[in-house]
Design a protein around this motif. Structure first.
Motif, mmCIF file in Angstrom:
data_model
loop_
_atom_site.group_PDB
_atom_site.id
_atom_site.type_symbol
_atom_site.label_atom_id
_atom_site.label_comp_id
_atom_site.label_asym_id
_atom_site.label_seq_id
_atom_site.Cartn_x
_atom_site.Cartn_y
_atom_site.Cartn_z
ATOM 1 N N ILE A 96 0.819 -1.217 0.000
ATOM 2 C CA ILE A 96 0.000 0.000 0.000
ATOM 3 C C ILE A 96 0.851 1.264 0.000
ATOM 4 O O ILE A 96 0.324 2.355 -0.152
ATOM 5 C CB ILE A 96 -0.982 0.031 1.194
ATOM 6 C CG1 ILE A 96 -0.239 0.146 2.527
ATOM 7 C CG2 ILE A 96 -1.905 -1.170 1.160
ATOM 8 C CD1 ILE A 96 -1.132 0.433 3.714
ATOM 9 N N ILE A 97 2.160 1.119 0.155
ATOM 10 C CA ILE A 97 3.065 2.275 0.186
ATOM 11 C C ILE A 97 3.383 2.703 -1.240
ATOM 12 O O ILE A 97 3.784 1.885 -2.068
ATOM 13 C CB ILE A 97 4.374 1.943 0.942
ATOM 14 C CG1 ILE A 97 4.086 1.392 2.334
ATOM 15 C CG2 ILE A 97 5.290 3.153 0.991
ATOM 16 C CD1 ILE A 97 3.388 2.343 3.258
ATOM 17 N N GLN A 98 3.228 3.984 -1.529
ATOM 18 C CA GLN A 98 3.482 4.515 -2.861
ATOM 19 C C GLN A 98 4.824 5.232 -2.964
ATOM 20 O O GLN A 98 5.383 5.361 -4.046
ATOM 21 C CB GLN A 98 2.359 5.493 -3.254
ATOM 22 C CG GLN A 98 0.990 4.857 -3.289
ATOM 23 C CD GLN A 98 0.886 3.771 -4.326
ATOM 24 O OE1 GLN A 98 1.343 3.917 -5.448
ATOM 25 N NE2 GLN A 98 0.302 2.643 -3.949
ATOM 26 N N LEU A 102 10.296 5.613 0.808
ATOM 27 C CA LEU A 102 9.966 4.693 1.894
ATOM 28 C C LEU A 102 10.204 3.236 1.497
ATOM 29 O O LEU A 102 10.651 2.433 2.313
ATOM 30 C CB LEU A 102 8.520 4.889 2.346
ATOM 31 C CG LEU A 102 8.232 6.158 3.137
ATOM 32 C CD1 LEU A 102 6.749 6.251 3.471
ATOM 33 C CD2 LEU A 102 9.063 6.214 4.403
ATOM 34 N N LEU A 103 9.922 2.906 0.250
ATOM 35 C CA LEU A 103 10.161 1.545 -0.215
ATOM 36 C C LEU A 103 11.657 1.237 -0.271
ATOM 37 O O LEU A 103 12.081 0.118 0.033
ATOM 38 C CB LEU A 103 9.505 1.312 -1.573
ATOM 39 C CG LEU A 103 7.981 1.285 -1.547
ATOM 40 C CD1 LEU A 103 7.409 1.251 -2.962
ATOM 41 C CD2 LEU A 103 7.469 0.112 -0.727
ATOM 42 N N PHE A 104 12.461 2.231 -0.625
ATOM 43 C CA PHE A 104 13.915 2.050 -0.607
ATOM 44 C C PHE A 104 14.408 1.848 0.821
ATOM 45 O O PHE A 104 15.206 0.942 1.091
ATOM 46 C CB PHE A 104 14.624 3.257 -1.239
ATOM 47 C CG PHE A 104 16.115 3.214 -1.065
ATOM 48 C CD1 PHE A 104 16.883 2.364 -1.862
ATOM 49 C CD2 PHE A 104 16.743 3.981 -0.102
ATOM 50 C CE1 PHE A 104 18.263 2.296 -1.694
ATOM 51 C CE2 PHE A 104 18.112 3.915 0.077
ATOM 52 C CZ PHE A 104 18.875 3.082 -0.737
ATOM 53 N N ILE A 105 13.910 2.663 1.735
ATOM 54 C CA ILE A 105 14.311 2.539 3.143
ATOM 55 C C ILE A 105 13.873 1.178 3.696
ATOM 56 O O ILE A 105 14.587 0.565 4.487
ATOM 57 C CB ILE A 105 13.751 3.708 3.972
ATOM 58 C CG1 ILE A 105 14.408 5.026 3.536
ATOM 59 C CG2 ILE A 105 13.976 3.482 5.462
ATOM 60 C CD1 ILE A 105 13.778 6.266 4.121
#
Length: 157
Positions: A96-98, A102-105
């Motif tokens: 659900i994260i766009q 944040l996805l890299f972290i």
């Protein structure tokens, strides 16, 4: 005279063994007492969780190298644990994260890799081959944290 590396290695090994024993109780207690389905391979689950325990143990060594007292360490550990768990997908699904940032972290947290392997094996029914990448990433993270922890502890003395 015992070298610092011997003391630190002993602490890492003892902590890993204690953590792994807890995982054994959780997995097999859950399997036989509560009929929890751990997927096709108990060995795969234990291998993945063992790599996770190693990484978290080494991360703990690394974090502890920055603090002088137990109180300082115990005040920051919950903040690190909760924040990396949030970023790693333990509190909500990463799907659900766009935000690309944040996805890299999330990729930098051990929780993300452990959860990815667990999902593949248990939720999607994949075999032990599905955890090769997560296990390797976790072991690499653990080795890096171990090396940095030893270096910073030795530098602070």
């Amino acid at each position: 005279p015992i070298k610092n590396i011997s003391i630190l290695s002993g602490n890492v090994i003892a902590t890993f063994i204690a953590g792994f024993m807890n995982i054994l109780v959780m997995v097999y207690g859950g399997k036989y007492l509560f009929h929890i389905d751990w997927g096709k391979s108990d060995i795969g689950v234990l291998l993945l969780l063992g790599a996770f325990i190693f990484t978290i143990t080494c991360l703990g060594l690394f974090i502890s190298s920055f603090f002088k007292t137990q109180q300082q360490l115990s005040s920051i550990v919950p903040v690190i644990t909760v924040s990396t768990s949030m970023l790693g997908g333990c509190m909500w699904p990463l799907e659900i994260i766009q935000s690309k940032t944040l996805l890299f972290i999330a990729n930098l947290t051990p929780q993300k890799w452990a959860l990815e392997g667990i999902k593949d094996m248990i939720m999607y029914g994949h075999g032990i081959e599905s955890i090769v990448t997560p296990v390797l990433v976790l072991l690499l993270m653990g080795i890096i944290y171990l090396a940095l922890g030893i270096r910073f502890i030795n530098a602070s003395k």
